[in-house]
Write an enzyme that holds these catalytic residues in place. Structure first.
Site, mmCIF file in Angstrom:
data_model
loop_
_atom_site.group_PDB
_atom_site.id
_atom_site.type_symbol
_atom_site.label_atom_id
_atom_site.label_comp_id
_atom_site.label_asym_id
_atom_site.label_seq_id
_atom_site.Cartn_x
_atom_site.Cartn_y
_atom_site.Cartn_z
ATOM 1 N N ASP A 240 0.999 -1.277 0.152
ATOM 2 C CA ASP A 240 0.080 -0.029 0.067
ATOM 3 C C ASP A 240 0.836 1.362 -0.054
ATOM 4 O O ASP A 240 0.574 2.290 -0.639
ATOM 5 C CB ASP A 240 -0.916 0.107 1.195
ATOM 6 C CG ASP A 240 -2.013 -1.112 1.219
ATOM 7 O OD1 ASP A 240 -2.396 -1.459 -0.242
ATOM 8 O OD2 ASP A 240 -2.920 -1.236 1.975
ATOM 9 N N GLU A 265 -3.529 -1.835 -8.429
ATOM 10 C CA GLU A 265 -2.324 -1.518 -8.791
ATOM 11 C C GLU A 265 -2.277 -0.639 -10.009
ATOM 12 O O GLU A 265 -1.248 -0.264 -10.447
ATOM 13 C CB GLU A 265 -1.231 -2.303 -8.674
ATOM 14 C CG GLU A 265 -1.078 -3.262 -9.942
ATOM 15 C CD GLU A 265 -1.817 -4.709 -9.450
ATOM 16 O OE1 GLU A 265 -1.577 -5.642 -9.941
ATOM 17 O OE2 GLU A 265 -2.639 -4.691 -8.728
#
Length: 351
Positions: A240, A265
């Site tokens: 993250d 992503e």
């Protein structure tokens, strides 16, 4: 980027597919059976990577250690509590905001109704006051009684004007609070909580606005290279942080354009300029990211080079976002196949 993330999904699109895959990767990495309890644990960790549960798992699995059964039992109970709390808290937030907006709207309506009534009464009183002044002038001439009557009536009129001003101010204040509440709700619905960027919905709205204005924007689709390997090796909390770093790099390189987290992503950038300008801006972000050497904050372990690949396509007149995005996504696949850390555009050239 795995093809699975681009299969049609009626439930939640690419972002939902990415979450399914991350949950599966988590269960497999920890040798956990795909039971409802383990699924709930993985879901709680992946949807709240900054929460206490995720931090506890990161600490217990530091150094590649797998979770023990005792860990799973303890953490599973905490996940159930967190899920229950989340189910209770999130609707409350939405319901509270809706109730607040409804209450303010009701209050604003009441003020308007009162203002209408007072305005009507005030008009009648003005007519009556004018008649009274005229009668007093005729009956008393310029006597002291006439002056006193004028002063009394004028004072009463000023009082009513001030009362109306206060009510208008109340109405303005109510309207401003309602505007802020609705703006807050709109902001929550259009932003990505992890990166702070606009989300997929905001991106789609922005493209539609530009299309309605007769503009032909360019769309760039960026996907972090080998992101699964980062998650598998360092954990999702570190993953993250990588996503936030990529998000910040893209936003810095494209300050005049809309940078959004499209899901997982994957990031999308909406350019108002031509294709050459879009390519140049993305290449600045690509090169900047490739030069960085990221480390794990807690251990100072080197993560290494994090890169991303990009496909960029220019929209044609009145072309739907789905068409432009599909081309950009195909170019992204070509960039991945050509070795990653590069840009492919409509011109089919790599940078």
């Amino acid at each position: 980027m795995p093809p699975l993330e681009h299969l049609p999904d009626a439930v939640g699109g690419i972002a939902t597919r990415a979450l399914y895959k991350r949950i599966g990767d988590f269960l497999f990495a920890q040798a956990m059976a795909p039971t409802p309890a383990n699924y709930a644990l993985a879901y709680a960790v992946l949807t709240d990577p900054a929460g206490d549960l995720a931090k506890s798992i990161a600490a217990r699995t530091d150094g590649g250690v797998r979770l023990s059964q005792r860990d799973l039992d303890e953490l599973g109970l905490r996940a159930e509590r967190a899920a229950a709390a989340g189910q209770d808290a999130e609707p409350d937030k939405v319901e509270l905001l809706a109730a607040r907006a409804q209450s303010q709207m009701d209050g604003f309506t009441d003020v308007v109704v009162r203002m209408h009534s007072h305005t009507r009464d005030f008009g009648r009183e003005l007519i009556a006051s004018a008649d009274a002044i005229e009668r007093s002038r005729v009956e008393q001439g310029s006597s002291r009684l006439f002056v006193d009557d004028v002063a009394r009536i004028t004072s009463a009129m000023i009082g009513r004007v001030r009362e109306a001003e206060h009510q208008l101010e109340d109405a303005r204040h109510e309207a401003e609070e309602l505007r802020q509440a609705l703006e807050e709700a709109r902001g929550d619905a259009l932003s990505d909580p992890l990166t702070g960027l606009p989300n997929r919905r905001a991106f789609e709205q922005a493209f539609a606005e530009r299309l309605a204005a007769g503009r032909n924007p360019c769309v760039a689709v960026c996907d972090v290279d080998h992101f699964k390997a980062v998650n598998d090796r360092f954990g999702h909390a570190v993953g993250d942080r990588v996503l936030r770093a990529v998000a910040a790099t893209l936003a810095d390189a494209c300050p005049d354009h809309l940078v959004a987290r499209h899901g997982g992503e994957e990031f999308a950038v909406l350019f108002d300029g031509d294709l050459a300008q879009a390519i140049a801006a993305i290449d600045v972000a690509r090169a900047t990211m490739a030069r960085r050497r990221l480390r794990v904050r807690e251990s100072d372990e080197l993560i290494g080079t994090v890169t991303f690949s990009t496909g960029i396509s220019a929209s044609n007149h009145a072309e739907r976002l789905e068409q432009v995005f599909e081309r950009a996504d195909a170019l992204l696949y070509a960039a991945k196949a050509a070795g990653r850390d590069r840009i492919f555009s409509d011109a089919e050239t790599a940078i």
